[in-house]
Enzyme design. Structure first.
Site, PDB file in Angstrom:
ATOM      1  NE  ARG A  27      -3.661   0.243   2.339  1.00  0.00           N
ATOM      2  CZ  ARG A  27      -4.896   0.229   1.859  1.00  0.00           C
ATOM      3  NH1 ARG A  27      -5.428  -0.888   1.454  1.00  0.00           N
ATOM      4  NH2 ARG A  27      -5.604   1.340   1.783  1.00  0.00           N
ATOM      5  CD1 TRP A  74       3.009   5.263  -2.819  1.00  0.00           C
ATOM      6  CD2 TRP A  74       1.352   6.743  -2.835  1.00  0.00           C
ATOM      7  NE1 TRP A  74       2.860   5.717  -4.103  1.00  0.00           N
ATOM      8  CE2 TRP A  74       1.860   6.630  -4.156  1.00  0.00           C
ATOM      9  CE3 TRP A  74       0.301   7.629  -2.612  1.00  0.00           C
ATOM     10  CZ2 TRP A  74       1.350   7.352  -5.230  1.00  0.00           C
ATOM     11  CZ3 TRP A  74      -0.203   8.353  -3.682  1.00  0.00           C
ATOM     12  CH2 TRP A  74       0.326   8.207  -4.979  1.00  0.00           C
ATOM     13  CD  GLU A 481      -3.206  -4.523 -18.237  1.00  0.00           C
ATOM     14  OE1 GLU A 481      -3.521  -3.333 -18.185  1.00  0.00           O
ATOM     15  OE2 GLU A 481      -2.704  -5.118 -17.267  1.00  0.00           O
ATOM     16  CE  LYS A 485       0.118  -4.632 -15.733  1.00  0.00           C
ATOM     17  NZ  LYS A 485      -1.124  -4.643 -15.024  1.00  0.00           N
ATOM     18  CG  HIS A 504      -3.620   7.873 -39.832  1.00  0.00           C
ATOM     19  ND1 HIS A 504      -3.953   8.389 -41.066  1.00  0.00           N
ATOM     20  CD2 HIS A 504      -4.194   6.645 -39.784  1.00  0.00           C
ATOM     21  CE1 HIS A 504      -4.734   7.530 -41.715  1.00  0.00           C
ATOM     22  NE2 HIS A 504      -4.882   6.451 -40.956  1.00  0.00           N
ATOM     23  CE  LYS A 604      -2.780  -4.930  -6.217  1.00  0.00           C
ATOM     24  NZ  LYS A 604      -2.621  -5.254  -7.647  1.00  0.00           N
TER      25      LYS A 604
END
Ligand code: M6R
Length: 609
Positions: A27, A74, A481, A485, A504, A604
């Protein structure tokens, strides 16, 4: 998105707090600290850096006592430093506070406290709380906390101790998660279940605006206004070992390998023997479903990417228009939500602040909100009208893997249920897809038995600084995704492009030797994708192609290397094609010597906006 743990009982609190913090390090991990009631009064030890730094401080001079609070941080307000680490105290060092969340009006409160003679030692928003509690104290810590929080605006889960009442631990929840663990002659607080799972499986989940007063023998639950409440105790079935690495080098790797189980568990009980889907948790009758005019899917990060696949699945199966949006943008653009809108919020943790805010916006506008989440009792789960749980089990690595792929399974189930209920597709079509879904776990196992080429490829790209992913349709969604990652854990810059869009503008970035991962699992689009691959190859791109076994030979002629996944229905390919991308990211991160499970700058659970 910090972690909180607290203990009051008869055992050594220090080891319980430190072990609990280890489970919560995901966390936040830029500093850690504990406060304990000891013979010498309230003592605090805290340190910048990983928990191991705090442990080394405690090794030389342990704190001895049976009551304490701990925190892993954090940073949001103030850089990671010893001073900014929690717990925070008042000037007399008699009150100590751990906090998860953000106090939005802390600047005003700080100025007011400074004007009244308070000296601050940190740059945090949290420190105002310890001074406020001290200021309000008149002999009753519960009353002091209640008065102090009336001044706060923002999100907070709190653990509060005072030297004056060493037999009480006060916990408060407002928009940040907090649970109370029930033991025998001991009680716990935690911002997440794994923090206390080793000691108890019986928990109370606090709601916003509630608090708990813990002694070693009692737990009183009340509103922050002081009205006592009763709450059903939840028994948590998770095995403690489930939350450990179980022999894998990293949680991420373990979680990638748990995907077959997560798929099976998410389908369990929802797929009937006649290949129809049951979703009793969707609290909308067939008539109400028929009334849905549009669907909004709202989520962040990886969960948003699952939503991109969900859009194709729902539009194809239910023929209802779907918009997908990142939650941090959703509510600020006055989205057109009506009671005929189904809003699907997707969140592994169920605590992501932006997603929760979007959910509230949707409810306020009369939409039915369906949550796809992995955490029972999370804020999102509790506030949504319907909850579809993914059964991925606890996900510890910051990089989401099994939660994402289980969200895909949830969308497949939902899509098939809608097609069945609304009769928008033939029964045989639905059954064919459901049968293919049941084969997915074993197909993932086949991929996981064949990772050598992925490792070699990952090691070859680890020396590069830029990389591209391309694909069409759901391959493009999975490419996004895969790109997230890779960035998240290897720190290699990458971009995902719709294969037909490269020419393009982005094609200008393709030069000799640049690695490109091309997803080409949509057999009907293979020729088109191959044309785009050739455009890249002509400009020097080195291409790693991913297709199903049936098309691997054809794709192999256009790319430098091809990796084949088992064949499935075109709608379901994301549940397979994401797996090699997860493995490539994992091995690239390893090759670069990164901390796979705890990538820099990330946490997380993102419980701030
Ligand atoms: O818990 P949530 O699913 O709501 O989290 C959303 C994102 O923060 C999360 O998916 C993030 O993007 C992951 N770290 C990506 O691996």
């Amino acid at each position: 998105m910090c972690g909180i743990v607290g203990y009051i009982g008869k055992r050594d609190a220090q080891s319980i707090l430190v072990e609990g913090l280890k489970k919560l390090e995901y966390r936040g991990y830029d500093s850690a600290g504990i406060a304990m009631y000891t013979e010498a009064g309230l003592q605090v030890k805290k340190a910048k850096g990983r928990l191991a730094v705090l442990e080394s401080h405690l090794d030389g001079a342990p704190l001895v006592g049976t009551v304490g609070i701990g925190h892993t941080r954090w940073a949001t307000h103030g850089k990671p430093s010893d001073e900014n680490s929690h717990p925070h105290t008042d000037m007399t060092m008699k009150f100590s506070v751990v906090h998860n969340g953000i106090i939005e009006n802390y600047t005003d409160l700080k100025e007011e406290l400074i004007a009244s003679g308070v000296t601050f030692v940190s740059e945090t928003d949290t420190e105002v709380i310890s001074h406020l509690v001290a200021r309000e104290y008149d002999g009753d810590i519960v009353r002091a906390v209640q008065k102090a929080i009336t001044h706060l605006r923002g999100a907070y889960a709190l653990g509060v101790l005072t030297e004056f009442e060493p037999d009480r631990l006060v916990a408060v929840r407002n928009a940040s998660p907090l649970i109370i663990g029930i033991g025998e002659g001991e009680h716990f607080i935690g911002s997440d279940i794994p923090a206390i799972l080793e000691h108890t499986r019986n928990v109370f989940i606090l709601n916003d605006g509630e608090m708990a007063v813990l002694t070693k023998d009692t737990v009183e639950l009340m509103t922050i206004e002081g009205n006592f409440i009763s709450r059903e105790m939840i028994h948590v079935d998770w095995d403690a070992v489930t939350a450990e690495k179980a022999g894998f080098d990293h949680f991420m790797l373990k979680e990638i390998y748990e995907q077959p189980k997560a798929y099976r568990d998410t389908m369990r009980g929802r797929v009937d023997s006649d290949l129809t889907v049951s979703l009793p948790e969707l609290k909308l009758s067939p008539a109400e479903l028929a009334n849905i005019r549009k669907v909004h899917i709202v989520a962040c990060g990886t969960a948003y990417h699952a939503g991109l696949v969900g859009k194709t699945v729902i539009e194809t199966s239910a023929r209802i228009p779907v918009e997908v949006e990142v939650a941090s943008e959703y509510r600020y653009r006055c989205p057109l939500i009506t009671p005929e809108t189904l809003v699907i919020v997707v969140s592994q943790s169920g605590e992501t602040a932006d997603t929760l805010a979007a959910l509230r916006e949707a409810k306020a506008n009369g939409a039915h909100v369906l949550a796809i989440t992995n955490v029972v009792g999370s804020s999102v789960a509790r506030e949504a009208d319907s909850v579809m749980l993914t059964m991925a089990g606890p996900e510890i690595a910051v990089a989401s893997t099994k939660a994402y792929s289980s969200q895909l399974i949830a969308f497949f189930l939902l899509g098939m249920y809608l097609a069945q209920t609304l009769s928008t597709q033939e029964t045989a079509w639905v059954r064919g897809i459901v049968a293919a879904m049941l084969a997915l776990p074993e197909q993932v196992e086949q991929i996981l038995d064949n990772t050598d080429a992925l490792r070699e490829y990952a090691e070859s790209i680890a020396v590069h600084e830029h990389l591209f992913f391309i694909g069409r349709g759901v391959d493009y969604a999975v490419a996004q995704e895969g790109s997230l990652k890779l960035k998240e854990i290897s720190y290699i810059h990458s971009e995902a492009y719709a294969a037909g869009e490269l020419k393009h503008g982005t094609l200008a970035l393709i030069e000799d030797g640049i690695p490109v991962i091309a997803l080409a699992t949509q057999n009907a689009l293979l020729e088109k994708t191959v044309s785009n691959i050739k455009e890249v190859k002509a400009r020097g791109g080195v291409i790693f192609g991913i297709s199903d076994v049936n098309e691997a030979t054809a794709l192999g002629k256009a790319v430098d290397e091809v990796y084949a996944i088992p064949a499935t229905h075109p709608l379901l390919t994301p549940a397979l094609s994401v797996v090699p991308l997860q493995m490539i990211s994992y091995y690239a991160s390893l090759a670069r010597g990164n901390d796979v499970d705890k990538p820099r700058n990330l946490a997380k659970s993102v419980t701030v906006e």
